[in-house]
Scaffold this motif. Structure first.
Motif, PDB file in Angstrom:
ATOM      1  N   TYR A 150      99.832  -5.444 -32.486  1.00  0.00           N
ATOM      2  CA  TYR A 150     100.479  -6.751 -32.383  1.00  0.00           C
ATOM      3  C   TYR A 150     101.999  -6.594 -32.461  1.00  0.00           C
ATOM      4  O   TYR A 150     102.739  -7.261 -31.717  1.00  0.00           O
ATOM      5  CB  TYR A 150      99.974  -7.676 -33.494  1.00  0.00           C
ATOM      6  CG  TYR A 150     100.410  -9.109 -33.330  1.00  0.00           C
ATOM      7  CD1 TYR A 150      99.591 -10.016 -32.669  1.00  0.00           C
ATOM      8  CD2 TYR A 150     101.634  -9.553 -33.822  1.00  0.00           C
ATOM      9  CE1 TYR A 150      99.991 -11.354 -32.509  1.00  0.00           C
ATOM     10  CE2 TYR A 150     102.042 -10.863 -33.663  1.00  0.00           C
ATOM     11  CZ  TYR A 150     101.208 -11.753 -33.010  1.00  0.00           C
ATOM     12  OH  TYR A 150     101.602 -13.057 -32.835  1.00  0.00           O
ATOM     13  N   GLN A 151     102.476  -5.741 -33.352  1.00  0.00           N
ATOM     14  CA  GLN A 151     103.913  -5.513 -33.471  1.00  0.00           C
ATOM     15  C   GLN A 151     104.484  -4.894 -32.199  1.00  0.00           C
ATOM     16  O   GLN A 151     105.567  -5.276 -31.727  1.00  0.00           O
ATOM     17  CB  GLN A 151     104.208  -4.627 -34.679  1.00  0.00           C
ATOM     18  CG  GLN A 151     103.899  -5.285 -36.024  1.00  0.00           C
ATOM     19  CD  GLN A 151     104.153  -4.356 -37.187  1.00  0.00           C
ATOM     20  OE1 GLN A 151     104.253  -3.145 -37.024  1.00  0.00           O
ATOM     21  NE2 GLN A 151     104.255  -4.927 -38.383  1.00  0.00           N
ATOM     22  N   ILE A 152     103.739  -3.947 -31.622  1.00  0.00           N
ATOM     23  CA  ILE A 152     104.217  -3.297 -30.392  1.00  0.00           C
ATOM     24  C   ILE A 152     104.271  -4.299 -29.243  1.00  0.00           C
ATOM     25  O   ILE A 152     105.265  -4.377 -28.507  1.00  0.00           O
ATOM     26  CB  ILE A 152     103.303  -2.109 -30.040  1.00  0.00           C
ATOM     27  CG1 ILE A 152     103.438  -1.009 -31.093  1.00  0.00           C
ATOM     28  CG2 ILE A 152     103.647  -1.564 -28.666  1.00  0.00           C
ATOM     29  CD1 ILE A 152     102.448   0.130 -30.906  1.00  0.00           C
ATOM     30  N   LEU A 153     103.201  -5.077 -29.083  1.00  0.00           N
ATOM     31  CA  LEU A 153     103.184  -6.063 -28.003  1.00  0.00           C
ATOM     32  C   LEU A 153     104.240  -7.136 -28.216  1.00  0.00           C
ATOM     33  O   LEU A 153     104.828  -7.649 -27.250  1.00  0.00           O
ATOM     34  CB  LEU A 153     101.801  -6.704 -27.903  1.00  0.00           C
ATOM     35  CG  LEU A 153     100.659  -5.774 -27.461  1.00  0.00           C
ATOM     36  CD1 LEU A 153      99.352  -6.556 -27.377  1.00  0.00           C
ATOM     37  CD2 LEU A 153     100.966  -5.124 -26.127  1.00  0.00           C
ATOM     38  N   GLU A 155     107.160  -6.660 -29.652  1.00  0.00           N
ATOM     39  CA  GLU A 155     108.437  -6.047 -29.270  1.00  0.00           C
ATOM     40  C   GLU A 155     108.595  -6.024 -27.755  1.00  0.00           C
ATOM     41  O   GLU A 155     109.696  -6.202 -27.231  1.00  0.00           O
ATOM     42  CB  GLU A 155     108.508  -4.621 -29.829  1.00  0.00           C
ATOM     43  CG  GLU A 155     108.560  -4.531 -31.335  1.00  0.00           C
ATOM     44  CD  GLU A 155     109.984  -4.687 -31.861  1.00  0.00           C
ATOM     45  OE1 GLU A 155     110.930  -4.528 -31.064  1.00  0.00           O
ATOM     46  OE2 GLU A 155     110.125  -4.987 -33.058  1.00  0.00           O
ATOM     47  N   LEU A 156     107.497  -5.801 -27.044  1.00  0.00           N
ATOM     48  CA  LEU A 156     107.536  -5.736 -25.577  1.00  0.00           C
ATOM     49  C   LEU A 156     107.384  -7.105 -24.926  1.00  0.00           C
ATOM     50  O   LEU A 156     107.355  -7.194 -23.700  1.00  0.00           O
ATOM     51  CB  LEU A 156     106.426  -4.803 -25.075  1.00  0.00           C
ATOM     52  CG  LEU A 156     106.508  -3.349 -25.532  1.00  0.00           C
ATOM     53  CD1 LEU A 156     105.279  -2.579 -25.061  1.00  0.00           C
ATOM     54  CD2 LEU A 156     107.781  -2.692 -25.006  1.00  0.00           C
ATOM     55  N   GLN A 157     107.238  -8.152 -25.743  1.00  0.00           N
ATOM     56  CA  GLN A 157     107.049  -9.520 -25.247  1.00  0.00           C
ATOM     57  C   GLN A 157     105.803  -9.629 -24.361  1.00  0.00           C
ATOM     58  O   GLN A 157     105.822 -10.264 -23.304  1.00  0.00           O
ATOM     59  CB  GLN A 157     108.299  -9.991 -24.484  1.00  0.00           C
ATOM     60  CG  GLN A 157     109.545 -10.058 -25.343  1.00  0.00           C
ATOM     61  CD  GLN A 157     110.753 -10.584 -24.593  1.00  0.00           C
ATOM     62  OE1 GLN A 157     110.718 -10.791 -23.387  1.00  0.00           O
ATOM     63  NE2 GLN A 157     111.841 -10.815 -25.335  1.00  0.00           N
ATOM     64  N   LEU A 158     104.736  -9.010 -24.807  1.00  0.00           N
ATOM     65  CA  LEU A 158     103.480  -9.022 -24.069  1.00  0.00           C
ATOM     66  C   LEU A 158     102.379  -9.791 -24.803  1.00  0.00           C
ATOM     67  O   LEU A 158     101.220  -9.727 -24.401  1.00  0.00           O
ATOM     68  CB  LEU A 158     103.007  -7.586 -23.802  1.00  0.00           C
ATOM     69  CG  LEU A 158     103.872  -6.775 -22.834  1.00  0.00           C
ATOM     70  CD1 LEU A 158     103.343  -5.353 -22.704  1.00  0.00           C
ATOM     71  CD2 LEU A 158     103.935  -7.449 -21.467  1.00  0.00           C
ATOM     72  N   ILE A 159     102.735 -10.490 -25.879  1.00  0.00           N
ATOM     73  CA  ILE A 159     101.762 -11.338 -26.551  1.00  0.00           C
ATOM     74  C   ILE A 159     101.397 -12.499 -25.623  1.00  0.00           C
ATOM     75  O   ILE A 159     102.258 -13.084 -24.960  1.00  0.00           O
ATOM     76  CB  ILE A 159     102.318 -11.872 -27.882  1.00  0.00           C
ATOM     77  CG1 ILE A 159     102.567 -10.704 -28.856  1.00  0.00           C
ATOM     78  CG2 ILE A 159     101.346 -12.861 -28.524  1.00  0.00           C
ATOM     79  CD1 ILE A 159     101.325  -9.984 -29.290  1.00  0.00           C
ATOM     80  N   ASP A 160     100.124 -12.834 -25.583  1.00  0.00           N
ATOM     81  CA  ASP A 160      99.621 -13.917 -24.739  1.00  0.00           C
ATOM     82  C   ASP A 160      99.847 -13.629 -23.250  1.00  0.00           C
ATOM     83  O   ASP A 160     100.156 -14.521 -22.461  1.00  0.00           O
ATOM     84  CB  ASP A 160     100.268 -15.252 -25.119  1.00  0.00           C
ATOM     85  CG  ASP A 160      99.480 -16.442 -24.568  1.00  0.00           C
ATOM     86  OD1 ASP A 160      98.266 -16.306 -24.372  1.00  0.00           O
ATOM     87  OD2 ASP A 160     100.094 -17.509 -24.327  1.00  0.00           O
ATOM     88  N   SER A 161      99.687 -12.362 -22.879  1.00  0.00           N
ATOM     89  CA  SER A 161      99.799 -11.982 -21.474  1.00  0.00           C
ATOM     90  C   SER A 161      98.617 -11.094 -21.106  1.00  0.00           C
ATOM     91  O   SER A 161      98.094 -10.339 -21.933  1.00  0.00           O
ATOM     92  CB  SER A 161     101.109 -11.242 -21.201  1.00  0.00           C
ATOM     93  OG  SER A 161     101.113  -9.978 -21.831  1.00  0.00           O
ATOM     94  N   TYR A 162      98.213 -11.185 -19.842  1.00  0.00           N
ATOM     95  CA  TYR A 162      97.095 -10.368 -19.380  1.00  0.00           C
ATOM     96  C   TYR A 162      97.431  -8.880 -19.435  1.00  0.00           C
ATOM     97  O   TYR A 162      96.584  -8.061 -19.803  1.00  0.00           O
ATOM     98  CB  TYR A 162      96.719 -10.758 -17.952  1.00  0.00           C
ATOM     99  CG  TYR A 162      96.166 -12.152 -17.811  1.00  0.00           C
ATOM    100  CD1 TYR A 162      95.124 -12.598 -18.617  1.00  0.00           C
ATOM    101  CD2 TYR A 162      96.683 -13.040 -16.870  1.00  0.00           C
ATOM    102  CE1 TYR A 162      94.615 -13.878 -18.500  1.00  0.00           C
ATOM    103  CE2 TYR A 162      96.178 -14.330 -16.738  1.00  0.00           C
ATOM    104  CZ  TYR A 162      95.144 -14.739 -17.556  1.00  0.00           C
ATOM    105  OH  TYR A 162      94.642 -16.008 -17.426  1.00  0.00           O
ATOM    106  N   LEU A 163      98.645  -8.533 -19.064  1.00  0.00           N
ATOM    107  CA  LEU A 163      99.026  -7.123 -19.054  1.00  0.00           C
ATOM    108  C   LEU A 163      98.948  -6.523 -20.451  1.00  0.00           C
ATOM    109  O   LEU A 163      98.477  -5.387 -20.618  1.00  0.00           O
ATOM    110  CB  LEU A 163     100.445  -6.975 -18.500  1.00  0.00           C
ATOM    111  CG  LEU A 163     101.008  -5.550 -18.479  1.00  0.00           C
ATOM    112  CD1 LEU A 163     100.134  -4.633 -17.635  1.00  0.00           C
ATOM    113  CD2 LEU A 163     102.451  -5.545 -17.971  1.00  0.00           C
TER     114      LEU A 163
END
Length: 300
Positions: A150-153, A155-163
């Motif tokens: 969750y922390q990594i995603l 940081e990458l702004q990938l929370i709530d994204s399909y990718l």
């Protein structure tokens, strides 16, 4: 001078045993076949019973029909299916599940295939340790991985994204599929790679044009595992997907359960509908599943 052949005399008991021998073997063979078929029939019924029971419960109009299943016979209806298709986010769940599952399948199999082929054919420093590291990643439970992922995603702004969800699922699917495909690539003769080089193909050309077509059964097994892993997973999807329009099927089912109520009839109908795309995917790869599962374990 003539010679005569003397045959040993056989008594009535020996003649009777000789006559009964083939018949006894035939009876034993028929008995074994009957017993084997009986065991297979019982095993098939045990495997099919949960599916048949789920379909049966999905035809009950009331949410508490599972407590009195005998009463469903007199009031069977397809109203649950029409409600799920028309009054829920079923189609959004289907879209999200297919995007995530197919994305995990394509990316995961691609990465696993290149990894398995590299370890199978190339002897670079640490190639054995690489496979053991991949195996080691399978030892960590999901509960331990959720927070750092969750922390990594985030940081990458990938929370709530399909990718983001696809990448998370690939972290689970790739290690297993890499081991699987590495074992399958080991069964393909190395002479095929040498023939590709003689014909002027690069290592990538040899891999894509010669090796991958031969590894189709192994790729089918890896693809099926990746698809099922992403399609039915709950913990990661419910944590990393925040929008209800991006829920997968596994998370969408939870919307039928609240603190004080559970619409089990709608859950059963949705579960039956969920099984349709999975069954279709299984039908597409079934021809290669057995071959891929058995061939990959013969060497390596």
């Amino acid at each position: 001078m003539t010679t005569t052949t003397v045959t040993p005399a056989t008594g009535p008991a020996e003649q009777a045993d000789a006559a009964r021998g083939p018949a006894r073997r035939g009876r034993r063979g028929a008995g074994n076949a009957l017993a084997a078929h009986g065991v297979l029939i019982v095993a098939s019924l045990i495997a099919l019973f949960p599916i048949a029971w789920l379909v049966f419960l999905s035809l009950g109009p009331d949410k508490d029909d599972y407590l009195h299943p005998g009463g469903i016979w007199g009031k069977m209806t397809f109203a649950n299916y029409s409600f799920v298709l028309q009054n829920t986010n079923f189609w959004e769940w289907l879209k999200s599940s297919l995007i995530v599952s197919l994305g995990t399948t394509v990316i995961g199999v691609m990465v696993a295939a290149t990894t398995g082929y590299a370890v199978s054919r190339m002897r670079f420093p640490g190639y054995k340790k690489l496979m053991w590291v991949l195996l080691l990643t399978q030892m960590f439970p999901i509960a331990v991985l959720i927070v750092p992922m969750y922390q990594i995603l985030s940081e990458l702004q990938l929370i709530d994204s399909y990718l983001g969800l696809v990448l998370v699922y690939c972290s689970t699917a790739v290690p297993y599929c890499a081991w699987l495909l590495k074992g399958y690539f080991d069964t393909i003769p190395f002479e095929i790679d040498e023939a590709g080089r003689v014909d002027g193909l690069s290592p990538f050309g040899t891999f894509f044009r010669l090796i991958l077509p031969l590894a189709r059964p192994g790729l089918a097994v890896a693809g099926f595992y990746s698809f099922i892993t992403a399609f039915g997973e709950v913990a990661f999807a419910s944590t990393f997907m925040l929008s209800d329009t991006k829920y997968t099927f596994a998370v969408g089912l939870q919307s039928f359960v609240s603190e004080h109520d559970a619409q089990r009839n709608l859950m059963a109908a949705t579960a039956v509908l969920i099984a349709i795309p999975v069954s279709g995917f299984f039908y597409l790869v079934q021809k290669n599943l057995v071959t891929g599962l058995t061939a990959g374990g013969t060497k390596g």
